[in-house]
Design a protein around this motif. Structure first.
Motif, PDB file in Angstrom:
ATOM      1  N   SER A  77     -59.860  40.338  22.562  1.00  0.00           N
ATOM      2  CA  SER A  77     -60.211  39.768  23.868  1.00  0.00           C
ATOM      3  C   SER A  77     -61.569  39.087  23.832  1.00  0.00           C
ATOM      4  CB  SER A  77     -60.223  40.872  24.935  1.00  0.00           C
ATOM      5  OG  SER A  77     -58.945  41.429  25.076  1.00  0.00           O
ATOM      6  N   VAL A  78     -62.511  39.659  23.091  1.00  0.00           N
ATOM      7  CA  VAL A  78     -63.861  39.109  23.037  1.00  0.00           C
ATOM      8  C   VAL A  78     -63.847  37.717  22.419  1.00  0.00           C
ATOM      9  CG1 VAL A  78     -66.182  39.423  22.088  1.00  0.00           C
ATOM     10  CG2 VAL A  78     -64.936  41.394  22.999  1.00  0.00           C
ATOM     11  N   SER A  79     -63.164  37.554  21.283  1.00  0.00           N
ATOM     12  CA  SER A  79     -63.131  36.243  20.632  1.00  0.00           C
ATOM     13  C   SER A  79     -61.945  35.395  21.083  1.00  0.00           C
ATOM     14  CB  SER A  79     -63.069  36.406  19.111  1.00  0.00           C
ATOM     15  OG  SER A  79     -61.840  37.000  18.734  1.00  0.00           O
ATOM     16  N   MET A  80     -61.022  36.004  21.826  1.00  0.00           N
ATOM     17  CA  MET A  80     -59.812  35.332  22.299  1.00  0.00           C
ATOM     18  C   MET A  80     -59.025  34.731  21.146  1.00  0.00           C
ATOM     19  SD  MET A  80     -60.982  33.660  25.950  1.00  0.00           S
ATOM     20  CE  MET A  80     -62.174  32.540  25.238  1.00  0.00           C
ATOM     21  N   GLN A  81     -58.862  35.555  20.073  1.00  0.00           N
ATOM     22  CA  GLN A  81     -58.121  35.128  18.901  1.00  0.00           C
ATOM     23  C   GLN A  81     -57.180  36.233  18.442  1.00  0.00           C
ATOM     24  OE1 GLN A  81     -61.855  33.960  16.658  1.00  0.00           O
ATOM     25  NE2 GLN A  81     -60.394  32.427  15.893  1.00  0.00           N
ATOM     26  N   ARG A  82     -56.190  35.829  17.661  1.00  0.00           N
ATOM     27  CA  ARG A  82     -55.264  36.782  17.059  1.00  0.00           C
ATOM     28  C   ARG A  82     -55.986  37.549  15.954  1.00  0.00           C
ATOM     29  NH1 ARG A  82     -49.889  37.376  16.560  1.00  0.00           N
ATOM     30  NH2 ARG A  82     -49.424  35.382  17.510  1.00  0.00           N
ATOM     31  N   VAL A  83     -55.604  38.799  15.802  1.00  0.00           N
ATOM     32  CA  VAL A  83     -56.030  39.657  14.700  1.00  0.00           C
ATOM     33  C   VAL A  83     -54.769  40.323  14.175  1.00  0.00           C
ATOM     34  CG1 VAL A  83     -57.362  41.705  14.056  1.00  0.00           C
ATOM     35  CG2 VAL A  83     -58.273  40.127  15.756  1.00  0.00           C
TER      36      VAL A  83
END
Length: 153
Positions: A77-83
């Motif tokens: 959520s912080v970087s708004m990217q997939r992990v």
């Protein structure tokens, strides 16, 4: 020529990974149940909930799986990217020390890059020092800034 090839698991070649997945679960203290393993993996693939790679070796008898890794998608959520969560990594006893784990970790890294992910995350048992050495040799860094908590039912 490389001894092991990496393949992405699909429903068509799922039978290669089922015995390894069962053996992996037994390693972690679960009873052997290949039918349940097949059902679980089939459901993950059918629902597009995981990506599985296997290291295979081909000989005169056909293909033999030497190890696998299973990745689950998540998001930051912080970087708004997939992990991608590297949830499972297992190499057969007879294939350990032959670079199979490193090949599987590289396949996971390439998948994360290809899918535009921020990175990969994994956890391992504190006493699994062999896996810790492999992860650190592959560039993974132990996170000392966070504690992990779980709530199981």
């Amino acid at each position: 020529m490389q001894r092991f090839q990496i393949e992405r698991v699909s429903l068509e070649n799922i039978e290669l990974v089922v015995p390894l997945f069962d053996e992996y679960r037994v390693f972690y203290g679960q009873p052997s149940d290949t039918e349940a393993a097949r059902d679980f993996l089939s459901a993950r693939l059918n629902l597009n909930e995981s990506t599985i790679f296997i290291a295979v070796e081909e000989n005169s008898e056909g293909k033999r799986a030497a190890g696998f890794t299973q990745l689950y998608p998540s998001f930051s959520s912080v970087s708004m990217q997939r992990v991608w969560i590297l949830n499972d990594l297992f190499v057969t006893t007879s294939s350990r020390g032959n670079g199979v784990g490193s090949l599987l970790l590289e396949a996971a890294r390439e998948w994360a890059v290809t899918t535009g992910a921020k990175g990969l995350s994994l956890a391992t048992m504190t006493e699994n020092t062999g896996a810790q050495r492999l992860y650190e040799a592959s560039g993974y860094v132990r996170d000392c800034d966070f504690y992990s908590y779980n709530l199981y039912f």
